[in-house]
Scaffold this active site. Structure first.
Site, PDB file in Angstrom:
ATOM      1  N   HIS A 473      30.628  17.348 -43.160  1.00  0.00           N
ATOM      2  CA  HIS A 473      31.911  16.756 -43.533  1.00  0.00           C
ATOM      3  C   HIS A 473      32.820  17.806 -44.165  1.00  0.00           C
ATOM      4  O   HIS A 473      32.375  18.893 -44.550  1.00  0.00           O
ATOM      5  CB  HIS A 473      31.725  15.564 -44.479  1.00  0.00           C
ATOM      6  CG  HIS A 473      31.159  15.910 -45.825  1.00  0.00           C
ATOM      7  ND1 HIS A 473      31.924  16.367 -46.862  1.00  0.00           N
ATOM      8  CD2 HIS A 473      29.885  15.846 -46.306  1.00  0.00           C
ATOM      9  CE1 HIS A 473      31.168  16.569 -47.938  1.00  0.00           C
ATOM     10  NE2 HIS A 473      29.918  16.270 -47.621  1.00  0.00           N
ATOM     11  N   CYS A 492      24.439  16.914 -48.268  1.00  0.00           N
ATOM     12  CA  CYS A 492      25.174  17.062 -47.012  1.00  0.00           C
ATOM     13  C   CYS A 492      25.719  18.478 -46.856  1.00  0.00           C
ATOM     14  O   CYS A 492      25.700  19.280 -47.789  1.00  0.00           O
ATOM     15  CB  CYS A 492      26.314  16.050 -46.945  1.00  0.00           C
ATOM     16  SG  CYS A 492      25.795  14.448 -46.308  1.00  0.00           S
TER      17      CYS A 492
END
Length: 597
Positions: A473, A492
Site C-alpha cells: 500500500h 504490511c
C-alpha cells in the site's frame, strides 16, 4: 500321449510353475528405463536398504529416504545401479565429482560423503559382495540427497514459519533417479535441470564461486585478517585514518578500490616521515572505494568512513559466503510458478522489483517493511495479487486499538476517534454513532480510519488476500523512504511510488471508462470514490522474500543485514546435520480482526 494323461501332465506343469513363482525363479517386471545390470548382490543389498541407518555414511541416519531407496531397488529387482564390471560407472564418477564440488552450489560436500568416495572405490578392487553393495547403496542415498537438496532445498521452509509450499515440485525420486540419473551421460546438465530456472539464481551461484575464491585469498593473507581499527566519528576526505593502507587492501580485495599507480618520482628522496603521513591520509580514492562498498552493503553511500562501515568491512568473507549459500537455499524453496514471479519484495533489502516479458527488470522501488521488534515482522510467503482498492479504509487491528488508541479513549473519550479521522462500525460495516469506549476496547465494535491522503494506508492498496492481512500500500509518510534501513510498518509493505505501481499492475487492462493510464490512476487516488475495488483480469504472482545477498542490477554482489534473524536460524538448523527438518508445521494465521499497515 492319451487324452486320459493330459490332465495329469497339465497339473504337473502348473505345480512346477507355482514352485518357480514361490521360490523366486520368476523375476517381477522391472519398473525402470535404465539399462539392465546384475542382481548378483541382491542378498547383500536388501538388509542395507531395509535399515534406517547405514554405517559408513557421514550422516548414517537416512530414515527420511529409506522408503524411497527401497522403492528404487524394488523397481529394478535389486540390480546394482552405479557399478559395472567391478568399477564405478562413468555416471557415478560424475556424481562423485559433483559431490566434491557441492560448495559451489551452496551445499556442504560432506553431506554427500565427499571425502569417503575414494576409499569406497578402492575397496571395490577386493570384489567383496559386502563392499560392492555398500558402495552402491551409499551412492543411491547420496544421489537422492543431492538431487532433493538442489530441487527443494535442505530444510522445509515451513520449519521457519515461511508459507512456501515446496511439495508441488518434488520429484518422484525413485523414478527420477532410476530413469534419468543412473545412465545420465551429462550429469552437470542433469543437475542444471534440477535447479531453479532463474537468472537471479544462476547469478547468485556465480557470485558464490567468486566469494569462495575471495575467502580463500583472505585466509591466505594474514594482514587481511586483522580487523580494521574503528573510529569514534566519521572520517571525511583529507582526514586521518591510521590504517588507510590496510583499508585500501581490504577494499581492493572485493573490487571496490584500485590502488593508484606508483608515482613517476617514486625513486626520488622523500621528506622525513612523509611515508607515515601518506599512509594515514583518507584521500578521495579511498572515499570513492568506501562509497562503492557502502552502496553494496546497504549503508548510507556518502563515502565517509563511519563506525558502521568499518564494522561491515571487518565481517569475514566466509560469512559473506554463508549469506550467498542461504540465498541459494531459499531460491530452491520457491514453487515453479514463483521462481520468476513478476513482483518480488526482498525484505532485508527494503526493495520491490517488477519484471516484464522474459523476466526483464521493469523497475525497482523502495519499500518500508515490518518492524523488527514487537512481532510486526512481515511474513515470507508467495501469493497471487488479485485486485486493487483505491482510497481504502484502514481497519484497525485490536492489537493497535489496545496499544495505541485505548489510552487516548480513556483520557479524551470517544470523541478522540472522530477528531483523528476514525469511525466505529459494527460487524456488518455499518457506522455507529452511539457507542462507548468500553465497547471499542472489548472488541464489540471495530475501528476504521476513513479514506483520504492522511489514511495510514495512503490512497491505494494492492491486494493478494492471505491469512496474515498483508498487502502492499501507499503511505502518508514518504519521508521514511529516505532512510537506508526501512523497517517501520506493522507488517504490511509500504511502496515508494504507488501511482507508478498501480499503472504497471493495471497495464493493458481497460473497462467502459477506458484504459488505466497515469491520469486515470491519479484521479482514482486523489478524487475517485472511496474504497473502490478494481479486479485484475489476470492475477499476478508475488513473492514476499528474504535474501541477505543477491546480485544487483549493476552486476555487483550486494549484502544486507539479517534483520529478522532468519539466516541465523537457518545456520543453526544446518549445523545439526542430516536429516534436516522436513515436517511441515502449521503456519500461524492472523486470527484477529483488522489490517496491518
Amino acid at each position: 500321449m492319451t487324452l486320459r494323461q493330459t490332465p495329469l501332465r497339465n497339473a504337473v506343469a502348473l505345480f512346477a510353475l507355482s514352485a518357480l513363482l514361490f521360490t523366486g525363479g520368476c523375476k517381477r517386471k522391472r519398473k525402470t528405463k535404465s539399462v539392465e545390470n546384475t542382481d548378483a548382490y541382491a542378498d547383500s543389498l536388501k538388509p542395507l536398504v531395509a535399515a534406517k541407518t547405514m554405517q559408513g555414511l557421514r550422516w548414517p541416519n537416512f530414515a527420511d529416504y529409506e522408503p524411497l531407496v527401497q522403492t528404487f531397488y524394488d523397481d529394478r529387482n535389486y540390480e546394482v545401479a552405479w557399478i559395472r564390471d567391478g568399477k564405478p560407472t562413468p555416471t557415478a564418477l560424475q556424481f562423485i565429482a559433483a559431490f566434491k564440488d557441492a560448495e559451489h552450489k551452496g551445499l556442504n560436500p560432506e553431506d554427500f560423503d565427499a571425502t569417503l568416495w575414494d576409499g569406497r572405490i578402492a575397496k571395490l578392487a577386493g570384489k567383496q559382495d559386502a563392499d560392492i553393495a555398500a558402495y552402491d547403496a551409499a551412492m543411491t542415498v547420496n544421489v537422492m540427497r543431492y538431487i532433493s537438496d538442489l530441487r527443494i532445498g535442505r530444510v522445509n521452509p515451513t520449519h521457519f514459519n515461511f508459507d512456501i509450499n515446496t511439495q508441488e515440485k518434488k520429484y518422484d525420486l525413485p523414478e527420477f533417479v532410476s530413469d534419468e540419473a543412473v545412465d545420465a551421460t551429462d550429469v552437470p546438465k542433469l543437475i542444471a535441470g534440477v535447479e531453479p530456472d532463474s537468472e537471479q539464481y544462476r547469478q547468485t551461484e556465480t557470485a558464490l564461486a567468486h566469494y569462495l575464491d575471495l575467502a580463500k585469498k583472505q585466509a591466505a593473507m594474514p594482514d587481511l585478517q586483522q580487523p580494521l581499527p574503528t573510529v569514534t566519528k566519521p572520517v571525511s576526505v583529507g582526514g586521518a585514518y591510521p590504517a588507510a593502507g590496510a583499508l585500501g587492501k581490504r577494499l581492493e580485495l572485493e573490487g571496490d578500490y584500485t590502488a593508484p599507480p606508483m608515482s613517476q618520482t617514486a625513486g626520488a628522496p622523500m621528506p622525513p616521515n612523509s611515508a607515515n603521513v601518506n599512509m594515514q591520509v583518507y584521500d578521495q580514492a579511498l572515499s570513492d572505494g568506501v562509497k562503492s562498498y557502502q552502496d553494496r552493503h546497504s549503508l548510507t553511500a556518502d563515502g565517509k568512513l563511519t563506525p558502521a562501515t568499518i564494522a561491515s568491512l571487518n565481517v569475514p568473507l566466509t560469512d559473506r559466503v554463508i549469506q550467498l549459500q542461504d540465498s541459494l537455499e531459499r531460491w530452491r524453496w520457491l514453487p515453479n510458478e514463483y521462481v520468476n514471479a513478476p513482483l518480488m519484495v526482498n525484505l532485508p533489502e527494503f526493495v520491490l522489483r517488477g519484471f516484464g516479458e522474459g523476466h526483464k527488470l521493469d523497475f525497482t522501488m523502495k519499500v518500508v517493511v515490518g518492524k523488527v521488534v514487537g512481532e510486526h515482522q512481515t511474513p515470507v510467503f508467495t501469493h497471487m495479487m488479485k485486485y486493487l482498492i483505491f482510497r481504502p479504509y484502514w481497519n484497525v487491528p485490536m492489537s493497535i486499538v489496545h496499544k495505541e488508541l485505548a489510552g487516548h479513549l480513556d483520557k479524551s473519550g470517544v470523541g478522540y476517534l472522530a477528531s483523528h479521522n476514525f469511525e466505529v462500525t459494527n460487524g456488518k460495516g455499518e457506522v455507529q454513532s452511539g457507542f462507548t469506549a468500553k465497547q471499542v476496547e472489548q472488541g464489540q465494535l471495530m475501528v476504521r480510519e476513513k479514506p483520504g491522503p492522511k489514511n495510514s494506508l495512503g490512497l491505494v492498496k494492492f491486494m493478494f488476500p492471505n491469512e496474515y492481512d498483508i498487502y502492499l500500500h501507499s503511505t502518508p509518510q514518504p519521508e521514511l523512504f529516505s532512510r537506508s534501513r526501512r523497517d517501520f510498518s506493522h507488517g504490511c509493505v509500504r511502496v515508494q511510488q504507488p501511482m507508478d505501481l498501480a499503472v504497471w499492475v493495471l497495464k493493458g487492462q481497460s473497462d467502459k471508462d477506458g484504459d488505466w493510464d497515469m491520469d486515470r490512476v491519479k484521479a482514482a487516488m486523489e478524487s475517485g470514490p472511496d474504497n473502490h475495488q478494481v479486479n485484475l483480469k489476470q492475477p499476478i504472482p508475488i513473492v514476499i522474500f528474504y535474501l541477505t545477498a543477491n546480485v544487483g542490477e549493476d552486476g555487483k554482489t550486494h549484502f544486507f543485514d539479517d534483520i529478522y534473524g532468519y539466516d541465523k536460524q537457518l545456520q543453526e538448523v544446518l549445523a545439526k546435520g542430516m536429516p534436516y527438518p522436513a515436517t511441515q508445521q502449521k503456519v500461524n494465521p492472523k486470527t484477529v480482526f483488522g489490517d496491518t499497515n
